[in-house]
Design an enzyme around this catalytic site. Sequence first.
Site, short mmCIF file in Angstrom:
data_model
loop_
_atom_site.label_atom_id
_atom_site.label_comp_id
_atom_site.label_asym_id
_atom_site.label_seq_id
_atom_site.Cartn_x
_atom_site.Cartn_y
_atom_site.Cartn_z
N GLY A 59 0.79 -1.58 0.09
CA GLY A 59 0.01 0.52 0.20
C GLY A 59 0.78 1.05 -0.03
N LEU A 108 1.62 3.81 2.33
CA LEU A 108 1.94 4.17 3.20
C LEU A 108 3.26 3.00 4.04
CD1 LEU A 108 2.61 6.23 5.75
CD2 LEU A 108 1.02 4.91 7.20
N ALA A 165 -5.06 -2.41 5.45
CA ALA A 165 -6.02 -1.83 6.38
C ALA A 165 -7.47 -1.92 4.91
CB ALA A 165 -6.48 -0.32 6.73
N THR A 203 -7.51 7.66 11.15
CA THR A 203 -7.81 8.65 10.24
C THR A 203 -9.04 9.37 11.47
OG1 THR A 203 -9.91 8.48 8.25
CG2 THR A 203 -9.35 6.60 9.75
N ASP A 204 -8.80 10.82 9.74
CA ASP A 204 -10.14 11.30 10.49
C ASP A 204 -11.41 11.11 10.45
OD1 ASP A 204 -9.44 11.24 7.91
OD2 ASP A 204 -10.46 12.87 7.51
N TYR A 215 -16.95 2.31 6.57
CA TYR A 215 -14.96 2.07 6.85
C TYR A 215 -14.19 3.53 8.17
CZ TYR A 215 -10.44 4.46 6.55
OH TYR A 215 -9.14 4.80 6.12
N LYS A 241 -12.72 1.55 11.44
CA LYS A 241 -10.90 1.83 12.27
C LYS A 241 -10.86 2.04 13.80
CE LYS A 241 -8.31 2.47 10.21
NZ LYS A 241 -7.23 1.96 10.11
#
Length: 289
Positions: free
Chosen positions: A10, A12, A60, A101-102, A125, A129
Amino acid sequence: MKVLVTGYQGQLGWDVVRTLEARGVECRGVDTGDFDLRDGPAVKAYVQEYAPDVIVHCAAYTAVDKAESEPQLCAEVNGDGTLNVVRAALSVGAKIVYISTDYVFSGQGETPWKEDDPYGPLNVYGLSKVQGEIAVRSLMKRYFLIRTSWVYGIHGHNFVRTMLKLGREKQEIRVVDDQIGSPTYSADLARVICDLIPTQKYGIYHVTNEGYMSWAHFAQMILTGEGIWCRVLPIPTSEYSTPARRPLNSRLSMDRLRAAGIAPMPTVENALGRYLQELELENMPKNTP
Ligand SMILES: NC(=O)c1ccc[n+]([C@@H]2O[C@H](COP(=O)([O-])OP(=O)(O)OC[C@H]3O[C@@H](n4cnc5c(N)ncnc54)[C@H](OP(=O)(O)O)[C@@H]3O)[C@@H](O)[C@H]2O)c1
């Protein structure tokens, strides 16, 4: 220090491995070919065999819109899968870095979200998370829980690549102008992760490039940066229908990262400039003298 990085294929994970290798840190990147996060025994067996000191958990289920029609799969990968990684980390005494995540926040208001603000995910999603975060926070002591936003990297598809493609094909593109956040270059995020992991400065951090803006503003920056002439027409979220609801306010406060004494993140402008340069290098013919 020995580091295992999930989600190696991925955006990152790729940059975390690249950064660790550049620093001479022993590390191994793993992906779906090595084990499926949902397979607890397989995750544990792999981790016990490699016996890392740190697990950087980047893998993820990230298809935000598709998740609305696959809620179970999304929860299994991001919630149960993270629980499997946490249990495996505990079994070898490894620290963990969990990337969140935001989208765990509701997006209300205009002030930046602080690290301890309450959850309020708007979509499947985001909820999954949160489940991953809870697994980490409830079972681990030595964790770095890093929330980021609007990630783009060299190794994968993302908003920047999409805008470059559309900008070259069209005269005008419509882009949402009322969702505000911080685009984040995965190489910069990887640097902060690698700065944090040798420390004992555990806890929750928000890590993004510096600067808040809308998607439309960012689209214009991308096109201008590449010298592409294409008009960006700003539109409200209400005119851009997607299966998943998205937060309007994705501003993340980075106070805790600053207080930890980690070198500050570059601005969005600076990060985008370096990313576009790297894309150009990647696209250059490889065998020119
Ligand atoms: N992208 C963003 O805008 C954004 C924003 C905020 C937070 N984040 C978080 O940042 C982290 C990294 O995001 P990213 O953009 O680098 O993600 P990405 O490019 O979509 O990569 C996700 C990786 O996870 C792997 N994966 C998916 N399901 C798996 C499974 N069941 N078992 C094992 N591996 C699996 C994927 O492998 P395959 O390719 O083989 O499926 C892929 O290599 C994620 O935790 C994400 O939630 C991302």
